[in-house]
Design a protein around this motif. Structure first.
Motif, PDB file in Angstrom:
ATOM      1  N   LEU A  75       0.829  -1.195   0.000  1.00 51.72           N
ATOM      2  CA  LEU A  75       0.000   0.000   0.000  1.00 51.72           C
ATOM      3  C   LEU A  75       0.865   1.247   0.000  1.00 51.72           C
ATOM      4  N   ASP A  76       0.432   2.278  -0.728  1.00 50.65           N
ATOM      5  CA  ASP A  76       0.938   3.637  -0.560  1.00 50.65           C
ATOM      6  C   ASP A  76      -0.053   4.334   0.360  1.00 50.65           C
ATOM      7  N   ALA A  77       0.091   4.166   1.652  1.00 49.21           N
ATOM      8  CA  ALA A  77      -0.929   4.611   2.591  1.00 49.21           C
ATOM      9  C   ALA A  77      -0.693   6.057   3.028  1.00 49.21           C
ATOM     10  N   LYS A  78      -1.717   6.894   2.861  1.00 43.41           N
ATOM     11  CA  LYS A  78      -1.675   8.254   3.397  1.00 43.41           C
ATOM     12  C   LYS A  78      -2.099   8.273   4.855  1.00 43.41           C
ATOM     13  N   GLU A  79      -3.044   7.407   5.191  1.00 41.38           N
ATOM     14  CA  GLU A  79      -3.563   7.346   6.567  1.00 41.38           C
ATOM     15  C   GLU A  79      -4.053   5.929   6.820  1.00 41.38           C
ATOM     16  N   LEU A  80      -3.789   5.426   8.006  1.00 36.78           N
ATOM     17  CA  LEU A  80      -4.212   4.074   8.362  1.00 36.78           C
ATOM     18  C   LEU A  80      -4.575   4.046   9.835  1.00 36.78           C
ATOM     19  N   THR A  81      -5.732   3.483  10.152  1.00 34.77           N
ATOM     20  CA  THR A  81      -6.146   3.321  11.541  1.00 34.77           C
ATOM     21  C   THR A  81      -6.518   1.869  11.791  1.00 34.77           C
TER      22      THR A  81
ATOM     23  N   ILE B 282      -3.731  -6.570  12.524  1.00 36.24           N
ATOM     24  CA  ILE B 282      -4.428  -5.279  12.552  1.00 36.24           C
ATOM     25  C   ILE B 282      -5.926  -5.540  12.547  1.00 36.24           C
ATOM     26  N   GLY B 283      -6.591  -5.151  13.619  1.00 35.88           N
ATOM     27  CA  GLY B 283      -8.033  -5.272  13.703  1.00 35.88           C
ATOM     28  C   GLY B 283      -8.712  -3.978  13.295  1.00 35.88           C
ATOM     29  N   ARG B 284      -9.851  -4.086  12.631  1.00 38.88           N
ATOM     30  CA  ARG B 284     -10.636  -2.930  12.192  1.00 38.88           C
ATOM     31  C   ARG B 284      -9.783  -1.968  11.350  1.00 38.88           C
ATOM     32  N   LEU B 285      -9.137  -2.519  10.350  1.00 41.67           N
ATOM     33  CA  LEU B 285      -8.299  -1.727   9.453  1.00 41.67           C
ATOM     34  C   LEU B 285      -9.147  -0.780   8.611  1.00 41.67           C
ATOM     35  N   ASP B 286      -8.723   0.486   8.563  1.00 42.82           N
ATOM     36  CA  ASP B 286      -9.341   1.489   7.692  1.00 42.82           C
ATOM     37  C   ASP B 286      -8.202   2.329   7.132  1.00 42.82           C
ATOM     38  N   ALA B 287      -7.949   2.191   5.824  1.00 43.90           N
ATOM     39  CA  ALA B 287      -6.793   2.854   5.220  1.00 43.90           C
ATOM     40  C   ALA B 287      -7.218   3.707   4.032  1.00 43.90           C
ATOM     41  N   SER B 288      -6.553   4.856   3.894  1.00 45.76           N
ATOM     42  CA  SER B 288      -6.680   5.699   2.717  1.00 45.76           C
ATOM     43  C   SER B 288      -5.339   5.642   1.998  1.00 45.76           C
ATOM     44  N   ALA B 289      -5.346   5.197   0.740  1.00 46.40           N
ATOM     45  CA  ALA B 289      -4.094   4.956   0.025  1.00 46.40           C
ATOM     46  C   ALA B 289      -4.137   5.565  -1.366  1.00 46.40           C
ATOM     47  N   LEU B 290      -2.948   5.873  -1.892  1.00 39.61           N
ATOM     48  CA  LEU B 290      -2.834   6.338  -3.266  1.00 39.61           C
ATOM     49  C   LEU B 290      -2.765   5.173  -4.239  1.00 39.61           C
ATOM     50  N   SER B 291      -2.343   4.014  -3.758  1.00 41.08           N
ATOM     51  CA  SER B 291      -2.329   2.824  -4.599  1.00 41.08           C
ATOM     52  C   SER B 291      -2.289   1.595  -3.719  1.00 41.08           C
ATOM     53  N   ALA B 292      -2.680   0.474  -4.304  1.00 35.74           N
ATOM     54  CA  ALA B 292      -2.559  -0.824  -3.651  1.00 35.74           C
ATOM     55  C   ALA B 292      -2.176  -1.827  -4.714  1.00 35.74           C
ATOM     56  N   ALA B 293      -1.257  -2.722  -4.390  1.00 39.16           N
ATOM     57  CA  ALA B 293      -0.790  -3.691  -5.371  1.00 39.16           C
ATOM     58  C   ALA B 293      -0.708  -5.069  -4.738  1.00 39.16           C
ATOM     59  N   ILE B 294      -1.066  -6.076  -5.518  1.00 39.97           N
ATOM     60  CA  ILE B 294      -0.922  -7.464  -5.116  1.00 39.97           C
ATOM     61  C   ILE B 294       0.037  -8.105  -6.104  1.00 39.97           C
ATOM     62  N   GLY B 295       1.236  -8.468  -5.636  1.00 42.98           N
ATOM     63  CA  GLY B 295       2.239  -9.026  -6.527  1.00 42.98           C
ATOM     64  C   GLY B 295       2.037 -10.489  -6.811  1.00 42.98           C
TER      65      GLY B 295
END
Length: 209
Positions: free
Chosen positions: A129-135, A177-190
């Motif tokens: 993830l290119d995560a801007k924010e993650l909780t 990580i429980g109750r993951l909530d992320a804001s990302a610029l990209s996500a990749a699955i290799g």
């Protein structure tokens, strides 16, 4: 005879499911759904598609992974945490993004899994993830902070070759990580991305998970 000067479309990168870091092909929403029908039928999303400059919301009830790593990096003027797992299992997943197609906003929403937080029915390899924010509620084992980027030996290999990333990294043997909530610029699955009960929909306007 084919015109040798006619440009040919580049073949998609095989074996990678990717959101972000490339150009979004301006297809109508229904056409995008149709193109992914076969993947949905097999509960295995293996097609490559991309969105550029469109924030992605990712939510999961529970993420349990091994080989976690991350570095602080930059995407233009924005700082991000470029982080991921070598292997991860998730209980429930929702991903939402809102690209503009011919000047009209469409929300592409993907969901998978079930309501039981103990099943961890979704499997992903080389998740980044290119995560801007993650909780969320996190627990790590074998956590190390301040690891030089070149010395990282946990997480996907792309972390060690990240261009523009700082030398400050972190890694852990496992991460939950429980109750993951992320804001990302990209996500990749290799690697493989196995999704039970996959649902994919496109609607006009903007909506979230």
């Amino acid at each position: 005879m084919d015109d040798e000067t006619t440009p040919r479309p580049e073949a998609p990168e095989e074996g990678r499911t990717r959101w972000g870091r490339a150009a979004f092909v301006a297809l109508p929403g229904l056409g995008l759904v149709a193109a992914m029908t076969a993947a949905m039928a097999n509960s295995l999303l293996a097609a490559s598609f991309a969105v550029s400059g469109v924030p992605i919301q990712l939510k999961s009830d529970d993420v349990d992974g091994s080989g976690f790593g991350g570095v602080v990096s930059a995407r233009g003027s924005q700082g991000v945490a470029y982080a991921g797992f070598s292997e991860a299992r998730l209980s429930g997943l929702c991903a939402a993004m809102t690209p503009a197609v011919l000047g009209v906003e469409f929300t592409l929403k993907l969901s998978a899994g079930d309501a039981d937080p103990n099943t961890r029915e979704i499997a992903a390899e080389d998740l980044l993830l290119d995560a801007k924010e993650l909780t969320g509620n996190a627990e790590f084992t074998g956590l190390k902070l301040g690891v030089d980027k070149s010395a990282l030996d946990r997480g996907p290999a792309e972390l060690r070759t990240e261009q523009g990333g700082s030398n400050f990294g972190l890694q852990a043997d496992t991460a939950h990580i429980g109750r993951l909530d992320a804001s990302a610029l990209s996500a990749a699955i290799g690697g493989t991305f196995k999704l039970d009960n996959l649902k994919l929909g496109v609607s006009t306007g903007r909506s979230t998970c």
